[in-house]
Design a protein around this motif. Structure first.
Motif, PDB file in Angstrom:
ATOM      1  N   ARG A 187      37.521 -19.930  -8.831  1.00 57.13           N
ATOM      2  CA  ARG A 187      36.396 -20.411  -9.638  1.00 57.13           C
ATOM      3  C   ARG A 187      35.068 -19.855  -9.126  1.00 57.13           C
ATOM      4  O   ARG A 187      34.943 -19.507  -7.954  1.00 57.13           O
ATOM      5  CB  ARG A 187      36.340 -21.942  -9.671  1.00 57.13           C
ATOM      6  CG  ARG A 187      35.995 -22.618  -8.326  1.00 57.13           C
ATOM      7  CD  ARG A 187      34.580 -23.154  -8.265  1.00 57.13           C
ATOM      8  NE  ARG A 187      34.237 -23.650  -6.943  1.00 57.13           N
ATOM      9  CZ  ARG A 187      33.757 -22.897  -5.972  1.00 57.13           C
ATOM     10  NH1 ARG A 187      33.579 -21.593  -6.132  1.00 57.13           N
ATOM     11  NH2 ARG A 187      33.455 -23.407  -4.790  1.00 57.13           N
ATOM     12  N   GLY A 218      29.140 -22.058  -3.511  1.00 61.23           N
ATOM     13  CA  GLY A 218      30.158 -22.838  -2.794  1.00 61.23           C
ATOM     14  C   GLY A 218      29.542 -23.603  -1.631  1.00 61.23           C
ATOM     15  O   GLY A 218      28.342 -23.884  -1.596  1.00 61.23           O
ATOM     16  N   GLY A 219      30.376 -23.933  -0.656  1.00 60.97           N
ATOM     17  CA  GLY A 219      29.959 -24.783   0.458  1.00 60.97           C
ATOM     18  C   GLY A 219      28.878 -24.164   1.330  1.00 60.97           C
ATOM     19  O   GLY A 219      28.039 -24.850   1.898  1.00 60.97           O
ATOM     20  N   TYR A 240      29.440 -29.425   6.448  1.00 57.39           N
ATOM     21  CA  TYR A 240      29.698 -29.989   5.115  1.00 57.39           C
ATOM     22  C   TYR A 240      29.758 -31.513   5.215  1.00 57.39           C
ATOM     23  O   TYR A 240      29.120 -32.238   4.452  1.00 57.39           O
ATOM     24  CB  TYR A 240      31.021 -29.421   4.571  1.00 57.39           C
ATOM     25  CG  TYR A 240      31.320 -29.805   3.132  1.00 57.39           C
ATOM     26  CD1 TYR A 240      30.883 -29.008   2.079  1.00 57.39           C
ATOM     27  CD2 TYR A 240      32.037 -30.955   2.818  1.00 57.39           C
ATOM     28  CE1 TYR A 240      31.155 -29.345   0.751  1.00 57.39           C
ATOM     29  CE2 TYR A 240      32.310 -31.302   1.507  1.00 57.39           C
ATOM     30  CZ  TYR A 240      31.879 -30.485   0.478  1.00 57.39           C
ATOM     31  OH  TYR A 240      32.145 -30.824  -0.826  1.00 57.39           O
ATOM     32  N   ASP A 275      28.384 -32.271  -6.427  1.00 56.67           N
ATOM     33  CA  ASP A 275      29.595 -32.988  -6.908  1.00 56.67           C
ATOM     34  C   ASP A 275      29.841 -34.281  -6.133  1.00 56.67           C
ATOM     35  O   ASP A 275      30.073 -35.339  -6.727  1.00 56.67           O
ATOM     36  CB  ASP A 275      30.841 -32.082  -6.977  1.00 56.67           C
ATOM     37  CG  ASP A 275      31.311 -31.475  -5.671  1.00 56.67           C
ATOM     38  OD1 ASP A 275      30.588 -31.588  -4.640  1.00 56.67           O
ATOM     39  OD2 ASP A 275      32.418 -30.887  -5.662  1.00 56.67           O
ATOM     40  N   TYR A 276      29.717 -34.227  -4.801  1.00 56.22           N
ATOM     41  CA  TYR A 276      29.974 -35.463  -4.044  1.00 56.22           C
ATOM     42  C   TYR A 276      28.765 -36.402  -4.061  1.00 56.22           C
ATOM     43  O   TYR A 276      28.811 -37.482  -3.493  1.00 56.22           O
ATOM     44  CB  TYR A 276      30.423 -35.152  -2.601  1.00 56.22           C
ATOM     45  CG  TYR A 276      29.491 -34.258  -1.820  1.00 56.22           C
ATOM     46  CD1 TYR A 276      28.377 -34.760  -1.176  1.00 56.22           C
ATOM     47  CD2 TYR A 276      29.739 -32.895  -1.734  1.00 56.22           C
ATOM     48  CE1 TYR A 276      27.521 -33.947  -0.460  1.00 56.22           C
ATOM     49  CE2 TYR A 276      28.886 -32.054  -1.028  1.00 56.22           C
ATOM     50  CZ  TYR A 276      27.778 -32.583  -0.398  1.00 56.22           C
ATOM     51  OH  TYR A 276      26.931 -31.766   0.310  1.00 56.22           O
ATOM     52  N   GLY A 307      24.517 -25.797  -9.397  1.00 57.01           N
ATOM     53  CA  GLY A 307      24.931 -27.178  -9.124  1.00 57.01           C
ATOM     54  C   GLY A 307      25.755 -27.191  -7.848  1.00 57.01           C
ATOM     55  O   GLY A 307      26.951 -27.445  -7.850  1.00 57.01           O
ATOM     56  N   GLU A 308      25.081 -26.897  -6.716  1.00 58.58           N
ATOM     57  CA  GLU A 308      25.811 -26.808  -5.441  1.00 58.58           C
ATOM     58  C   GLU A 308      25.590 -28.080  -4.628  1.00 58.58           C
ATOM     59  O   GLU A 308      24.467 -28.587  -4.534  1.00 58.58           O
ATOM     60  CB  GLU A 308      25.320 -25.568  -4.685  1.00 58.58           C
ATOM     61  CG  GLU A 308      26.415 -24.787  -4.026  1.00 58.58           C
ATOM     62  CD  GLU A 308      27.444 -24.231  -5.001  1.00 58.58           C
ATOM     63  OE1 GLU A 308      28.454 -24.926  -5.250  1.00 58.58           O
ATOM     64  OE2 GLU A 308      27.251 -23.123  -5.508  1.00 58.58           O
ATOM     65  N   HIS A 309      26.668 -28.598  -4.083  1.00 62.35           N
ATOM     66  CA  HIS A 309      26.664 -29.820  -3.270  1.00 62.35           C
ATOM     67  C   HIS A 309      26.258 -31.059  -4.087  1.00 62.35           C
ATOM     68  O   HIS A 309      25.907 -32.085  -3.517  1.00 62.35           O
ATOM     69  CB  HIS A 309      25.768 -29.659  -2.023  1.00 62.35           C
ATOM     70  CG  HIS A 309      26.372 -28.720  -1.013  1.00 62.35           C
ATOM     71  ND1 HIS A 309      27.213 -29.148  -0.010  1.00 62.35           N
ATOM     72  CD2 HIS A 309      26.297 -27.374  -0.886  1.00 62.35           C
ATOM     73  CE1 HIS A 309      27.602 -28.092   0.706  1.00 62.35           C
ATOM     74  NE2 HIS A 309      27.061 -27.007   0.186  1.00 62.35           N
ATOM     75  N   CYS A 363      36.101 -32.542   0.455  1.00 64.18           N
ATOM     76  CA  CYS A 363      35.472 -31.848  -0.670  1.00 64.18           C
ATOM     77  C   CYS A 363      35.244 -32.786  -1.852  1.00 64.18           C
ATOM     78  O   CYS A 363      35.854 -33.855  -1.940  1.00 64.18           O
ATOM     79  CB  CYS A 363      36.355 -30.689  -1.120  1.00 64.18           C
ATOM     80  SG  CYS A 363      37.916 -31.227  -1.813  1.00 64.18           S
ATOM     81  N   GLY A 364      34.354 -32.373  -2.750  1.00 63.92           N
ATOM     82  CA  GLY A 364      34.167 -33.094  -4.011  1.00 63.92           C
ATOM     83  C   GLY A 364      35.232 -32.670  -5.012  1.00 63.92           C
ATOM     84  O   GLY A 364      36.253 -32.091  -4.630  1.00 63.92           O
ATOM     85  N   ILE A 365      34.935 -32.894  -6.292  1.00 71.19           N
ATOM     86  CA  ILE A 365      35.987 -32.676  -7.303  1.00 71.19           C
ATOM     87  C   ILE A 365      35.819 -31.358  -8.070  1.00 71.19           C
ATOM     88  O   ILE A 365      36.675 -30.960  -8.850  1.00 71.19           O
ATOM     89  CB  ILE A 365      36.026 -33.874  -8.293  1.00 71.19           C
ATOM     90  CG1 ILE A 365      37.373 -33.940  -9.004  1.00 71.19           C
ATOM     91  CG2 ILE A 365      34.847 -33.821  -9.275  1.00 71.19           C
ATOM     92  CD1 ILE A 365      37.658 -35.261  -9.673  1.00 71.19           C
ATOM     93  N   MET A 366      34.709 -30.664  -7.805  1.00 69.72           N
ATOM     94  CA  MET A 366      34.395 -29.494  -8.635  1.00 69.72           C
ATOM     95  C   MET A 366      35.487 -28.428  -8.664  1.00 69.72           C
ATOM     96  O   MET A 366      35.852 -27.940  -9.740  1.00 69.72           O
ATOM     97  CB  MET A 366      33.098 -28.853  -8.135  1.00 69.72           C
ATOM     98  CG  MET A 366      32.842 -27.505  -8.771  1.00 69.72           C
ATOM     99  SD  MET A 366      31.233 -26.848  -8.414  1.00 69.72           S
ATOM    100  CE  MET A 366      31.399 -26.310  -6.718  1.00 69.72           C
ATOM    101  N   ASP A 367      35.995 -28.056  -7.495  1.00 76.43           N
ATOM    102  CA  ASP A 367      36.879 -26.888  -7.436  1.00 76.43           C
ATOM    103  C   ASP A 367      38.182 -27.127  -8.202  1.00 76.43           C
ATOM    104  O   ASP A 367      38.633 -26.292  -8.972  1.00 76.43           O
ATOM    105  CB  ASP A 367      37.202 -26.538  -5.966  1.00 76.43           C
ATOM    106  CG  ASP A 367      35.941 -26.268  -5.158  1.00 76.43           C
ATOM    107  OD1 ASP A 367      34.870 -26.103  -5.787  1.00 76.43           O
ATOM    108  OD2 ASP A 367      36.020 -26.231  -3.922  1.00 76.43           O
TER     109      ASP A 367
HETATM  110  C1  GLA Z   1      32.990 -26.741  -1.663  1.00 74.68           C
HETATM  111  C2  GLA Z   1      33.635 -28.062  -2.065  1.00 74.68           C
HETATM  112  C3  GLA Z   1      33.135 -28.522  -3.438  1.00 74.68           C
HETATM  113  C4  GLA Z   1      31.611 -28.514  -3.497  1.00 74.68           C
HETATM  114  C5  GLA Z   1      31.056 -27.190  -2.980  1.00 74.68           C
HETATM  115  C6  GLA Z   1      29.559 -27.200  -2.873  1.00 74.68           C
HETATM  116  O1  GLA Z   1      33.402 -25.702  -2.517  1.00 74.68           O
HETATM  117  O2  GLA Z   1      35.034 -27.906  -2.112  1.00 74.68           O
HETATM  118  O3  GLA Z   1      33.654 -29.789  -3.736  1.00 74.68           O
HETATM  119  O4  GLA Z   1      31.079 -29.607  -2.804  1.00 74.68           O
HETATM  120  O5  GLA Z   1      31.576 -26.850  -1.705  1.00 74.68           O
HETATM  121  O6  GLA Z   1      28.978 -27.297  -4.137  1.00 74.68           O
END
Ligand code: GLA
Length: 385
Positions: free
Chosen positions: A27, A335-336, A221, A36-37, A32-34, A167-171
């Motif tokens: 992906r 990403g992270g 993170y 999601d959580y 919209g970074e960081h 991690c959040g749910i985005m990925d």
């Molecule tokens: C990683 C995490 C995601 C998100 C990104 C930052 O990819 O797996 O859930 O928090 O970092 O946006």
């Protein structure tokens, strides 16, 4: 021979039966970074880089797993699912199996080969691709009948609980719900989502891979998550309706600025701004205003670099090059952070020369080869047709 043919052939040679083939993509995240959580908004998409899975039930009473890229074979007793030493690729697979079990499903033993072209540690979510590819395959093969959203949540939990990354749910969401030529506006609180056509006209997306992945990444993170929680804790004392940074505004932050230490305030300020940027980019896309999309990408990077402090010299160097190039509308780390790729919105006809210049400059700067990927937005995880 294509990747899927090679994996299919390896599977029949190794296990002597016909597998189900599944394609599971990497992906990108436009912006919209960081967030999601922090229960906010993200704008990711699945791309045309993927992992292929070949999976079939077996009578062996053991999970027989082969990682094509590492040329490594491992057998795991299906009774004893405990995480292996950190970073073992088997954790991404067994974490998924364990989550099915936690939901009360019996997962029969199976054979599995997976492999592909998603670089590890490049911020393209190879881990979500591994989790979601297997979850999709097992759901199909064993008729568990979970919905796509169930699978997304299951895979996120596998990563949180078995792999041990918060991690959040985005990925996992982007991997599963990806749609060709569309980005996904996801509300990470309600999980409502909307597809936006990504009409790039004479522009295209180019990823530049720093090739570095600093060891800080996972501990920082988790620290960022805590800093955001601390911010919510402060605001909640005065504004009890604030349950996450998603609920805060710049005005509210300004009002209580004196209650914050400088670092926590910077973190929170970034998140609130980044959420607004996601919505602004969606509006710009609807108006075909790619210039505005690009400006927001640069602004996002600035925030990630100076306020959220998850960038690194290599990423800043590449975004700096992009900012000086008249044929690039926007660029930012993706990403992270602490390594991985930058995402660049580049005039299509100038993309080859942009890449070449960046490669030369990066090699002079780091003495390292810079990998570049020109990506297309593709569909989410599905059976390989
Ligand atoms: C990683 C995490 C995601 C998100 C990104 C930052 O990819 O797996 O859930 O928090 O970092 O946006």
């Amino acid at each position: 021979m294509s990747l899927s043919e090679a994996i299919h052939e390896k599977f029949t040679t190794l296990f002597g039966q016909q597998p189900l083939l599944v394609r599971s993509p990497a992906r990108i995240n436009l912006i919209g970074e960081h967030t999601d959580y922090n229960m906010g908004f993200v704008l990711p998409a699945a791309i045309d880089k993927e992992i292929i899975f070949a999976v079939a039930p077996n009578e062996a009473g053991r999970f027989r797993l082969f990682a094509y890229n590492f040329d490594t074979y491992i057998e795991i007793d299906n009774q004893t699912l405990t995480p292996q030493i950190q970073n073992s690729w088997t954790n991404y697979l067994m974490g998924v199996v364990e989550q099915f079990q936690q939901l009360g499903f019996t997962v029969p033993s199976f054979d599995c080969i997976f492999g592909g072209e998603i670089p590890k540690g490049a911020g393209l979510s190879s881990s979500a691709a591994v989790e979601c590819g297997l979850a999709f395959a097992l759901n199909q093969l064993f008729g568990f009948n979970l919905t796509k959203l169930d699978l997304v949540k299951l895979c996120q939990k596998a990563e949180n609980q078995f792999v041990g990354v918060q991690c959040g749910i985005m990925d996992q969401f982007a991997n599963t719900f990806g749609k060709e030529n569309h980005v996904i506006l996801l509300d990470c609180r309600s999980l409502d989502f909307q597809y936006f056509p990504l009409n790039l006209h004479d522009y295209q997306l180019v990823l530049l891979d720093t090739g570095v992945h600093h060891s800080l990444a996972s501990s920082e993170y988790n620290t960022r998550r805590k800093e955001c929680e601390e911010g919510v804790h402060i605001l909640k004392k005065y504004e009890p309706t604030i349950l996450s940074l998603r609920d805060a505004t710049i005005e509210i932050l300004e009002k209580y600025k004196n209650e914050f230490d400088e670092t926590t305030w910077k973190r929170c300020h970034f998140i609130v701004q980044e959420n607004q940027r996601v919505l602004a980019v969606c509006e710009a896309l609807q108006k075909n205003d790619l210039g505005e999309v690009g400006r927001k990408m640069f602004a996002s990077h600035q925030g990630l670099q100076y306020d959220y402090e998850v960038s690194c010299d290599e990423l800043d160097f590449l975004v700096g090059l992009a900012a000086k190039d008249a044929d690039v509308l926007g660029a930012r780390m993706m990403g992270g952070g602490f390594g991985g790729c930058t995402i660049n919105l580049v005039r299509a006809q100038s993309a080859p020369s942009f890449i070449e210049k960046a490669q030369k400059a990066y090699s002079d700067y780091k003495g390292m080869e810079l990998k570049a990927y020109t990506v297309k937005i593709a569909g989410g995880t599905s059976e390989w047709a």
